[in-house]
Design a protein around this motif. Structure first.
Motif, mmCIF file in Angstrom:
data_model
loop_
_atom_site.group_PDB
_atom_site.id
_atom_site.type_symbol
_atom_site.label_atom_id
_atom_site.label_comp_id
_atom_site.label_asym_id
_atom_site.label_seq_id
_atom_site.Cartn_x
_atom_site.Cartn_y
_atom_site.Cartn_z
ATOM 1 N N ARG A 213 6.527 4.438 -6.803
ATOM 2 C CA ARG A 213 6.751 2.992 -6.762
ATOM 3 C C ARG A 213 8.122 2.645 -7.359
ATOM 4 O O ARG A 213 8.796 1.728 -6.876
ATOM 5 N N LEU A 214 8.527 3.372 -8.389
ATOM 6 C CA LEU A 214 9.868 3.169 -8.927
ATOM 7 C C LEU A 214 10.928 3.543 -7.885
ATOM 8 O O LEU A 214 11.950 2.860 -7.736
ATOM 9 N N GLN A 215 10.677 4.608 -7.144
ATOM 10 C CA GLN A 215 11.626 5.020 -6.106
ATOM 11 C C GLN A 215 11.698 3.982 -4.988
ATOM 12 O O GLN A 215 12.771 3.759 -4.411
ATOM 13 N N ASN A 216 10.570 3.352 -4.673
ATOM 14 C CA ASN A 216 10.569 2.292 -3.654
ATOM 15 C C ASN A 216 11.454 1.122 -4.094
ATOM 16 O O ASN A 216 12.195 0.544 -3.289
ATOM 17 N N ILE A 217 11.347 0.763 -5.373
ATOM 18 C CA ILE A 217 12.189 -0.316 -5.909
ATOM 19 C C ILE A 217 13.648 0.141 -5.972
ATOM 20 O O ILE A 217 14.566 -0.629 -5.664
ATOM 21 N N SER B 46 3.326 -4.440 -9.964
ATOM 22 C CA SER B 46 1.982 -4.803 -10.421
ATOM 23 C C SER B 46 0.961 -3.715 -10.126
ATOM 24 O O SER B 46 -0.083 -3.647 -10.784
ATOM 25 N N GLN B 47 1.254 -2.852 -9.153
ATOM 26 C CA GLN B 47 0.336 -1.763 -8.824
ATOM 27 C C GLN B 47 0.584 -0.503 -9.641
ATOM 28 O O GLN B 47 -0.146 0.480 -9.506
ATOM 29 N N MET B 48 1.608 -0.530 -10.479
ATOM 30 C CA MET B 48 1.851 0.614 -11.360
ATOM 31 C C MET B 48 0.778 0.697 -12.426
ATOM 32 O O MET B 48 0.257 -0.316 -12.885
ATOM 33 N N CYS C 208 4.772 -8.493 -14.423
ATOM 34 C CA CYS C 208 3.522 -8.554 -15.172
ATOM 35 C C CYS C 208 3.575 -7.459 -16.231
ATOM 36 O O CYS C 208 4.441 -6.585 -16.192
ATOM 37 N N SER C 209 2.670 -7.509 -17.171
ATOM 38 C CA SER C 209 2.666 -6.527 -18.254
ATOM 39 C C SER C 209 2.042 -5.222 -17.775
ATOM 40 O O SER C 209 0.900 -5.202 -17.325
ATOM 41 N N ARG C 210 2.802 -4.142 -17.885
ATOM 42 C CA ARG C 210 2.321 -2.831 -17.462
ATOM 43 C C ARG C 210 2.607 -1.747 -18.498
ATOM 44 O O ARG C 210 2.687 -0.570 -18.170
ATOM 45 N N ASN C 211 2.801 -2.124 -19.751
ATOM 46 C CA ASN C 211 3.053 -1.199 -20.848
ATOM 47 C C ASN C 211 4.459 -0.593 -20.731
ATOM 48 O O ASN C 211 5.246 -0.968 -19.863
#
Length: 407
Positions: free
Chosen positions: A258-262, A285-287, A85-88
């Motif tokens: 969240r990036l570390q989780n991915i 999407s939660q970022m 999704c779009s998150r900038n």
């Protein structure tokens, strides 16, 4: 050496300021706005002057994948980083950084938008090679390109450079092979501001950044332009993937986590497996929706700007398209593209349509001036040039279902 250098093209937005010409189904980078093909295709060609195709990546939404492959049929599918999704720009860049680090821990990123006009390509290439050389020597730094303003614009962010030199290149050092970045903690006299002559003189200077400013009011934009101490922020960056990732984690801890989780998934499997897709989408999407400027550049200490001498424009507005299409205007200053005009006492208008062989529609203007008229298959937009910035406001605020169907 360029072995660990990767290009990242950001192609996630749809260009709301060019609506309805630009729409989610075919956004601005994939429109033939100028004679040299789409802006996306031009961006690929510029990167290919110093990078092979297999080290050029695109960050985009899933709906753009077919447009990317339609434009560049030989583009590697695996080099398209799909944003759920779009998150900038900050989440998009962070996601690309961890993916590149998985392949190459020493990855150096050249990040650039997909919708800019840059000429000549040779000067662009020389500038990027100098930027890459600097980051290779200063891996903890973040480098952005600065454009010397040609008018007071409220459409761009601004960079205030300090008088402290970070590095200088001689004009003779034009290639990666012989370029030498002389680190320099000295200063230069900028009491009278910067000029084109300063940028084209015998040395190319990389300066420390004093402050970033978001899109200003017209009054502030005039002050910035007249002072000569500010550059437009081109949104073109060079940095190490590891550096930008660590700074995202430092300044935006929740986003970083969240990036570390991915990243953990990528380390375990090398890719996002089918049974982990939902987890990946949920984390992304939660970022927070946040630009890389707000997330990192305005907070980091080792940010530098490289003033550039190539011609640059962000074709993000109808008036930007107008000023880059002088050769297409009629004797009354009307820009007509994609349709045919019948006019009487009508001057300095922008008239655009969707170019199709079956398009037999005509636009008739009588006694009107300085209008933007855009006609698509299902709607027509008419707005005075001076109110162009209200197009985006309309799209952002509209709740009318009948209207939203056209987005």
């Amino acid at each position: 050496m360029l072995n660990s250098v990767y290009g990242l093209i950001l192609a996630g937005g749809f260009g709301t300021r060019l609506w309805p010409l630009s729409q989610p189904s075919r956004p601005k980078p994939f429109l033939k706005l100028l004679e040299n093909g789409t802006l996306f295709a031009q961006t690929i060609k510029r990167l290919q002057t110093f990078l092979p195709m297999n080290r050029i990546f695109v960050s985009s939404g899933n709906e753009m994948q077919n447009l990317i492959l339609e434009t560049e049929s030989n583009f590697p599918c695996e080099n398209i980083f799909i944003e759920p999704c779009s998150r900038n720009t900050a989440p998009a860049i962070g996601l690309a950084a961890i993916r590149l680090m998985k392949t190459d821990p020493e990855a150096l990123m050249v990040v650039l938008p997909s919708d800019q006009l840059i000429e000549p390509v040779e000067t662009f290439t020389e500038t990027l090679l100098n930027a890459i050389t600097f980051i290779q020597k200063n891996p903890q730094s973040l480098l952005t390109l600065g454009i010397l303003p040609t008018f007071a614009s409220t459409d761009y962010g601004y960079i205030k450079a300090s008088n402290q030199l970070a590095c200088s290149f001689s004009n003779k050092e034009k290639t990666q092979k012989n370029a030498h970045c002389q680190n320099n903690n000295g200063s230069i006299d900028i009491s009278n501001g910067f000029s084109e002559k300063d940028i084209l003189n015998q040395t190319r200077k990389i300066l420390n950044v004093d402050t970033f400013y978001e899109k200003p009011s017209l009054e502030k934009a005039k002050d910035y332009f007249q002072s000569g101490h500010y550059f437009w922020n081109a949104g073109i960056f060079v940095w190490k993937a590891r550096t930008i990732f660590e700074l995202l984690c430092q300044f935006e801890p929740e986003l970083g986590q969240r990036l570390q989780n991915i990243q953990k998934i990528l380390k375990e499997n090398g890719q996002i497996m089918e049974n982990q897709t939902e987890f990946f989408r949920s984390e992304f999407s939660q970022m927070q929706k946040i630009s890389i400027d707000y997330a990192v550049l305005e907070k980091a200490s080792q940010v530098v700007v490289l003033p550039v001498s190539f011609r640059w424009d962000d074709l993000g507005t109808f008036q930007a398209l107008d000023r880059n299409s002088a050769q297409k205007k009629d004797e009354n200053g009307n820009l007509v593209q994609g349709t045919k005009l019948i006019a009487q006492n009508a001057t300095n208008n922008i008239i655009l349509g969707q170019e199709k062989e079956t398009n037999k529609k005509r636009i008739v203007l009588i006694g009107v001036h300085d209008l933007i008229v855009v006609q698509t298959s299902d709607l027509t937009l008419i707005v005075p040039k001076e109110n162009e910035n209200q197009i985006k406001n309309l799209l952002d605020s509209s709740q009318e279902k009948d209207f939203l169907d056209y987005l």
